[in-house]
Design a protein around this motif. Structure first.
Motif, PDB file in Angstrom:
ATOM      1  N   SER A 347       0.851  -1.197   0.000  1.00  0.00           N
ATOM      2  CA  SER A 347       0.000   0.000   0.000  1.00  0.00           C
ATOM      3  C   SER A 347       0.879   1.237   0.000  1.00  0.00           C
ATOM      4  N   MET A 348       0.313   2.327  -0.472  1.00  0.00           N
ATOM      5  CA  MET A 348       1.036   3.588  -0.476  1.00  0.00           C
ATOM      6  C   MET A 348       0.057   4.742  -0.611  1.00  0.00           C
ATOM      7  N   ASN A 349       0.505   5.906  -0.197  1.00  0.00           N
ATOM      8  CA  ASN A 349      -0.280   7.120  -0.381  1.00  0.00           C
ATOM      9  C   ASN A 349      -0.006   7.665  -1.789  1.00  0.00           C
ATOM     10  N   PRO A 350      -0.907   8.459  -2.331  1.00  0.00           N
ATOM     11  CA  PRO A 350      -0.663   9.026  -3.664  1.00  0.00           C
ATOM     12  C   PRO A 350       0.397  10.114  -3.678  1.00  0.00           C
ATOM     13  N   CYS A 351       0.762  10.643  -2.514  1.00  0.00           N
ATOM     14  CA  CYS A 351       1.760  11.704  -2.434  1.00  0.00           C
ATOM     15  C   CYS A 351       2.325  11.715  -1.019  1.00  0.00           C
ATOM     16  N   PRO A 352       3.368  12.480  -0.726  1.00  0.00           N
ATOM     17  CA  PRO A 352       3.929  12.485   0.632  1.00  0.00           C
ATOM     18  C   PRO A 352       2.939  12.874   1.720  1.00  0.00           C
ATOM     19  N   CYS A 353       2.077  13.847   1.465  1.00  0.00           N
ATOM     20  CA  CYS A 353       1.110  14.239   2.498  1.00  0.00           C
ATOM     21  C   CYS A 353      -0.100  13.325   2.512  1.00  0.00           C
ATOM     22  N   GLY A 354      -0.325  12.583   1.436  1.00  0.00           N
ATOM     23  CA  GLY A 354      -1.409  11.617   1.371  1.00  0.00           C
ATOM     24  C   GLY A 354      -2.727  12.149   0.876  1.00  0.00           C
ATOM     25  N   ASN A 355      -2.826  13.432   0.570  1.00  0.00           N
ATOM     26  CA  ASN A 355      -4.121  14.023   0.231  1.00  0.00           C
ATOM     27  C   ASN A 355      -4.304  14.309  -1.261  1.00  0.00           C
ATOM     28  N   TYR A 356      -3.386  13.862  -2.107  1.00  0.00           N
ATOM     29  CA  TYR A 356      -3.527  14.124  -3.531  1.00  0.00           C
ATOM     30  C   TYR A 356      -4.753  13.363  -4.073  1.00  0.00           C
ATOM     31  N   GLY A 357      -5.689  14.087  -4.636  1.00  0.00           N
ATOM     32  CA  GLY A 357      -6.912  13.488  -5.146  1.00  0.00           C
ATOM     33  C   GLY A 357      -7.986  13.272  -4.110  1.00  0.00           C
ATOM     34  N   ALA A 358      -7.750  13.679  -2.841  1.00  0.00           N
ATOM     35  CA  ALA A 358      -8.753  13.485  -1.796  1.00  0.00           C
ATOM     36  C   ALA A 358      -9.871  14.509  -1.929  1.00  0.00           C
ATOM     37  N   ARG A 359     -11.057  14.113  -1.493  1.00  0.00           N
ATOM     38  CA  ARG A 359     -12.217  14.994  -1.561  1.00  0.00           C
ATOM     39  C   ARG A 359     -12.371  15.847  -0.313  1.00  0.00           C
ATOM     40  N   THR A 360     -11.768  15.430   0.785  1.00  0.00           N
ATOM     41  CA  THR A 360     -11.995  16.107   2.067  1.00  0.00           C
ATOM     42  C   THR A 360     -10.823  16.975   2.502  1.00  0.00           C
ATOM     43  N   ALA A 361      -9.676  16.867   1.847  1.00  0.00           N
ATOM     44  CA  ALA A 361      -8.503  17.653   2.245  1.00  0.00           C
ATOM     45  C   ALA A 361      -7.741  18.058   0.997  1.00  0.00           C
ATOM     46  N   GLN A 362      -6.927  19.084   1.153  1.00  0.00           N
ATOM     47  CA  GLN A 362      -6.180  19.627   0.018  1.00  0.00           C
ATOM     48  C   GLN A 362      -4.724  19.176   0.094  1.00  0.00           C
ATOM     49  N   CYS A 363      -4.176  18.796  -1.043  1.00  0.00           N
ATOM     50  CA  CYS A 363      -2.779  18.341  -1.106  1.00  0.00           C
ATOM     51  C   CYS A 363      -1.834  19.530  -0.963  1.00  0.00           C
ATOM     52  N   ARG A 364      -0.776  19.350  -0.169  1.00  0.00           N
ATOM     53  CA  ARG A 364       0.199  20.413   0.085  1.00  0.00           C
ATOM     54  C   ARG A 364       1.523  20.153  -0.644  1.00  0.00           C
ATOM     55  N   CYS A 365       1.585  19.127  -1.463  1.00  0.00           N
ATOM     56  CA  CYS A 365       2.838  18.718  -2.094  1.00  0.00           C
ATOM     57  C   CYS A 365       3.017  19.405  -3.449  1.00  0.00           C
ATOM     58  N   THR A 366       4.244  19.678  -3.787  1.00  0.00           N
ATOM     59  CA  THR A 366       4.569  20.218  -5.108  1.00  0.00           C
ATOM     60  C   THR A 366       4.707  19.070  -6.104  1.00  0.00           C
ATOM     61  N   PRO A 367       4.604  19.337  -7.394  1.00  0.00           N
ATOM     62  CA  PRO A 367       4.793  18.275  -8.395  1.00  0.00           C
ATOM     63  C   PRO A 367       6.137  17.560  -8.273  1.00  0.00           C
ATOM     64  N   ASN A 368       7.180  18.299  -7.953  1.00  0.00           N
ATOM     65  CA  ASN A 368       8.494  17.668  -7.793  1.00  0.00           C
ATOM     66  C   ASN A 368       8.522  16.723  -6.599  1.00  0.00           C
ATOM     67  N   GLN A 369       7.862  17.103  -5.516  1.00  0.00           N
ATOM     68  CA  GLN A 369       7.801  16.229  -4.344  1.00  0.00           C
ATOM     69  C   GLN A 369       7.026  14.949  -4.648  1.00  0.00           C
ATOM     70  N   ILE A 370       5.934  15.091  -5.388  1.00  0.00           N
ATOM     71  CA  ILE A 370       5.156  13.905  -5.746  1.00  0.00           C
ATOM     72  C   ILE A 370       5.965  12.986  -6.660  1.00  0.00           C
ATOM     73  N   ARG A 371       6.683  13.586  -7.621  1.00  0.00           N
ATOM     74  CA  ARG A 371       7.481  12.790  -8.548  1.00  0.00           C
ATOM     75  C   ARG A 371       8.610  12.063  -7.805  1.00  0.00           C
ATOM     76  N   ALA A 372       9.260  12.751  -6.895  1.00  0.00           N
ATOM     77  CA  ALA A 372      10.338  12.125  -6.127  1.00  0.00           C
ATOM     78  C   ALA A 372       9.806  11.009  -5.233  1.00  0.00           C
ATOM     79  N   TYR A 373       8.607  11.210  -4.692  1.00  0.00           N
ATOM     80  CA  TYR A 373       7.987  10.192  -3.828  1.00  0.00           C
ATOM     81  C   TYR A 373       7.677   8.926  -4.628  1.00  0.00           C
ATOM     82  N   LEU A 374       7.123   9.076  -5.810  1.00  0.00           N
ATOM     83  CA  LEU A 374       6.771   7.919  -6.625  1.00  0.00           C
ATOM     84  C   LEU A 374       8.008   7.236  -7.213  1.00  0.00           C
ATOM     85  N   ASN A 375       9.078   7.989  -7.430  1.00  0.00           N
ATOM     86  CA  ASN A 375      10.285   7.413  -8.004  1.00  0.00           C
ATOM     87  C   ASN A 375      11.074   6.571  -7.009  1.00  0.00           C
ATOM     88  N   LYS A 376      10.652   6.519  -5.761  1.00  0.00           N
ATOM     89  CA  LYS A 376      11.322   5.662  -4.787  1.00  0.00           C
ATOM     90  C   LYS A 376      11.137   4.181  -5.113  1.00  0.00           C
TER      91      LYS A 376
END
Length: 435
Positions: A347-376
């Protein structure tokens, strides 16, 4: 006087015979232990000496030489204590040499003469049965673990004194009653079930497909969406293990020193190592080349929660075992090959903060942070994960709504039917059409 006792050592998930030769002769009092023993085996000299004295047998004041044959194989652990003490008693003519025929003895001794359970009793008992040994004496604490082994008389003992009395014919010990695997299956109680997961019909259906085909799966969703709960319920929708599968999986757990309380695994293993685990903890290792998490998940599920949080080298060691179904561990003093056929669920979150694509909270991550997170996670590892499942968070009102969810038993019946169809199709394809 020379006395010989048969015992067993452990190599991987297989036992190997060890002949304990005890020679008592005149000379200065000395107790020598040879045959490539490790530190734990060498320390058995003091345990055996104290146990025999405290059991009322005394200890010889002569030259005592104990050889563990074959001498070219390293002997590890305290499993030979009981056999050495029995051999010394036979050399002192407390026990007749005829009483030591067709029996294997293993167990750890306490200083007071009581017998403690040992690691790997199940694989050693199976190896003794396969070698045609008629009886095996082992600690009472291992009796439940080996109760599923038929074809060999298993004699449990709680002390050295009882074993000596039994070999002298002064005490009758009742062999361990064999346990039927079907009875253990009927007595099990599952702690996880699909009926405890509210909603998530899409994710449940995807996991059902993964279970039917033996596919690896990844659950992607926001925190609190139920990814871990879904993963823990996956073993309950897998078909029941056959007796042979349960026996093989239990041998691995016994070799690792963690035998199940029921004696034999009745539920498919579910292993969930922490993300700080080392490569040796995942694939196995240590000085004795013990099995790791992927082998303890054999015939079951290996769950890696928060996959990107694992170290890159830890994830990369999974690639070859996922392809081959086995893992070979080589260390300076040991080498072992363990089976590792498991279903990987992560399992994994869609981004470091976990809220990317969520309906109840707003994502605080930048595109570079999301890309680096997924590239792990490397591409070759992602290629081995067949299904990527999106798990959406369930609104609070939906969680509180009445209604029963489908139980794992109903899902498992469909999975078993699907696997039965696959076996029938495979048999048709393998059947030659022409004589």
């Amino acid at each position: 006087m020379l006395a010989t006792v048969l015992s067993y050592g452990l190599s991987g998930i297989d036992g190997f015979p060890v002949t304990v030769e005890v020679n008592l002769s005149g000379g200065l009092p000395v107790f020598e232990l040879v045959g490539l023993p490790d530190a734990a085996v060498r320390e058995s000299r003091e345990r055996v000496r104290a146990a025999m004295k405290n059991s009322g047998f005394g200890f010889p004041d002569d030259r005592l030489i104990v050889n563990l044959a074959p001498a070219d194989l390293k002997k590890e652990g305290p499993v030979f204590d009981l056999a050495i003490a029995t051999g010394v008693a036979a050399a002192m003519e407390i026990i007749s040499p005829d009483a030591l025929r067709d029996i294997a003895i293993l167990g750890e001794l306490s200083l007071d003469g009581s017998v403690r359970p040992v690691r790997g009793a199940l694989p050693m008992t199976i190896s003794a049965r396969e070698a045609g040994i008629g009886r095996i004496a082992l600690p009472e604490g291992n009796a439940r673990e080996v109760s599923c082994v038929a074809g060999i008389e298993i004699l449990p003992f709680s002390s050295l004194k009882d074993l000596v009395a039994c070999l002298r014919g002064a005490l009758e010990v009742r062999p361990v009653a064999p346990v039927e695997y079907r009875a253990l299956l009927g007595a099990r109680a599952a702690t996880s079930d699909f009926r405890y997961v509210k909603g998530q019909k899409f994710a449940k259906r995807a996991l059902e497909i993964a279970a039917a085909g033996g596919h690896n799966a990844m659950l992607i969703g926001t925190p609190g969406s139920g990814k871990t709960l879904l993963a823990r319920a996956v073993p309950t929708i897998l078909p029941d293990m056959s007796f042979e599968e349960a026996l093989e999986a239990t041998r691995i757990h016994s070799a690792a020193g963690f035998p199940p309380e029921s004696g034999l695994l009745t539920e498919r293993p579910f292993r969930s190592p922490h993300h700080t685990a080392s490569p040796a903890a995942i694939v196995g290792g240590g000085a004795s080349a013990l099995p790791g998490e992927i082998s303890r998940a054999h015939h079951g599920v290996l769950f890696l929660d928060e996959l990107p949080e694992y170290r890159r080298d830890v994830l990369e060691v999974l690639r070859q075992p996922m392809e081959d179904g086995v893992v070979t561990i080589t260390r300076v003093g040991a080498q072992a090959t363990y089976p590792a056929q498991f279903m990987l669920v992560c399992s994994m979150n869609p981004c470091p903060c976990g809220n990317y694509g969520a309906r109840t909270a707003q994502c605080r991550c930048t595109p570079n942070q999301i890309r680096a997170y997924l590239n792990k996670i490397s591409g070759p590892l992602l290629d081995r994960i067949d299904l990527h499942i999106e798990v959406e968070s369930i609104p609070a009102e939906a969680l509180a709504s009445p209604g029963d969810e489908e139980a794992s038993a109903a899902v498992r019946s469909r999975v078993e039917a699907a696997r039965g169809g696959q076996r029938a199709h495979r048999e048709i394809r393998e059947t030659p059409r022409f004589p």
